[in-house]
Write a protein that holds these residues in place. Structure first.
Motif, PDB file in Angstrom:
ATOM      1  N   LYS A 197     -25.370   1.956 -48.077  1.00 58.40           N
ATOM      2  CA  LYS A 197     -24.332   1.841 -47.176  1.00 58.40           C
ATOM      3  C   LYS A 197     -24.538   2.426 -45.694  1.00 58.40           C
ATOM      4  O   LYS A 197     -23.912   2.187 -44.922  1.00 58.40           O
ATOM      5  N   THR A 198     -25.427   3.132 -45.511  1.00 58.06           N
ATOM      6  CA  THR A 198     -25.692   3.744 -44.109  1.00 58.06           C
ATOM      7  C   THR A 198     -26.319   2.887 -43.249  1.00 58.06           C
ATOM      8  O   THR A 198     -26.382   3.228 -42.034  1.00 58.06           O
ATOM      9  N   ARG A 199     -26.765   1.508 -43.700  1.00 56.69           N
ATOM     10  CA  ARG A 199     -26.738   0.551 -42.889  1.00 56.69           C
ATOM     11  C   ARG A 199     -25.759   0.030 -41.893  1.00 56.69           C
ATOM     12  O   ARG A 199     -26.142  -0.545 -40.697  1.00 56.69           O
ATOM     13  N   TYR A 200     -24.777   0.557 -41.882  1.00 55.18           N
ATOM     14  CA  TYR A 200     -23.615   0.191 -41.140  1.00 55.18           C
ATOM     15  C   TYR A 200     -23.765   1.061 -39.860  1.00 55.18           C
ATOM     16  O   TYR A 200     -23.470   0.741 -38.655  1.00 55.18           O
ATOM     17  N   ASP A 201     -24.417   2.226 -40.045  1.00 47.97           N
ATOM     18  CA  ASP A 201     -24.637   3.151 -38.831  1.00 47.97           C
ATOM     19  C   ASP A 201     -25.960   2.728 -38.064  1.00 47.97           C
ATOM     20  O   ASP A 201     -25.994   3.219 -37.027  1.00 47.97           O
ATOM     21  N   LYS A 202     -26.709   1.807 -38.703  1.00 51.64           N
ATOM     22  CA  LYS A 202     -28.080   1.576 -37.994  1.00 51.64           C
ATOM     23  C   LYS A 202     -27.824  -0.158 -37.342  1.00 51.64           C
ATOM     24  O   LYS A 202     -28.814  -0.544 -37.373  1.00 51.64           O
ATOM     25  N   GLU A 223     -15.825  -1.070 -33.381  1.00 53.57           N
ATOM     26  CA  GLU A 223     -15.513  -1.368 -34.687  1.00 53.57           C
ATOM     27  C   GLU A 223     -14.001  -1.727 -34.948  1.00 53.57           C
ATOM     28  O   GLU A 223     -13.061  -0.855 -34.311  1.00 53.57           O
ATOM     29  N   ARG A 229     -17.016  -5.050 -42.634  1.00 54.05           N
ATOM     30  CA  ARG A 229     -16.689  -4.434 -41.561  1.00 54.05           C
ATOM     31  C   ARG A 229     -16.779  -5.199 -40.335  1.00 54.05           C
ATOM     32  O   ARG A 229     -17.662  -5.950 -40.104  1.00 54.05           O
ATOM     33  N   TYR A 287     -16.684  -5.903 -36.011  1.00 56.02           N
ATOM     34  CA  TYR A 287     -16.945  -5.559 -34.738  1.00 56.02           C
ATOM     35  C   TYR A 287     -16.626  -6.198 -33.792  1.00 56.02           C
ATOM     36  O   TYR A 287     -16.894  -7.379 -33.751  1.00 56.02           O
ATOM     37  N   SER A 291     -31.590  -1.436 -37.759  1.00 53.08           N
ATOM     38  CA  SER A 291     -32.658  -0.824 -37.368  1.00 53.08           C
ATOM     39  C   SER A 291     -33.705  -0.563 -38.607  1.00 53.08           C
ATOM     40  O   SER A 291     -33.329  -0.011 -39.483  1.00 53.08           O
TER      41      SER A 291
END
Length: 175
Positions: free
Chosen positions: A89-94, A109, A128, A130, A150
């Protein structure tokens, strides 16, 4: 012979009388969702056979509605991003977004109750959303939109520009 013609006329008048000319069940949101559906594309970012991310992108410059503030110098997109179950789920930050191969000027967002989400034909609670804005590039036809993560990669979508042109693929030797 006269009875045949008369019976054909009576039957045709019956069919015309039963047809409905105005759809009184149509809602104003039907036209809005129809417009947004024509400007929406779905793509999947994969690493081999494993799906890493889902993207559903709606190009909102071509949608006519009061909820959308259209600036002729800005390309605007609503992007739905979803990481499948069991994935990081950290892919949302990348997340990475590009419009016509350039970085956007803003990525915001959207909250689940944002009025812009009502423009979409379908919004789901597990994605999510954007709002991506970028300057208009009048030197090319169409609009290229890239979404990705990323370290994994980008996936490309093509949209019509304000003149109805799809992106023009030019040779690398010409600019």
């Amino acid at each position: 012979m006269q009875y045949k013609i008369l019976s054909i006329l009576i039957i045709s008048f019956l069919f015309m009388g039963c047809s409905q000319k105005i759809n009184k069940y149509k809602k104003p949101t039907d036209i809005l969702h129809e417009q947004s559906l024509t400007q929406t594309q779905k793509t999947v970012l994969k690493d081999g056979l494993i799906t890493k991310m889902f993207f559903v992108t709606t190009y909102i410059n071509q949608i006519e509605n009061d909820r959308i503030k259209i600036d002729k110098n800005i390309e605007q997109f609503i992007v739905s991003a979803y990481v499948p179950s069991g994935e990081d789920k950290t892919r949302y930050d990348k997340l990475l977004f590009k419009v016509n191969s350039n970085e956007p000027i803003s990525v915001k967002e959207l909250k689940k109750d944002d009025k812009l989400l009502s423009v979409l034909p379908a919004a789901n609670p597990w994605s999510r959303y954007y709002l991506v804005k970028a300057p208009v590039d009048d030197s090319i036809q169409g609009v290229f939109f890239e979404a990705g993560v990323s370290g994994i990669g980008l996936t490309k979508m093509e949209f019509h520009d304000k003149y109805g042109n799809l992106p023009f693929k030019r040779n690398e030797g010409t600019k």
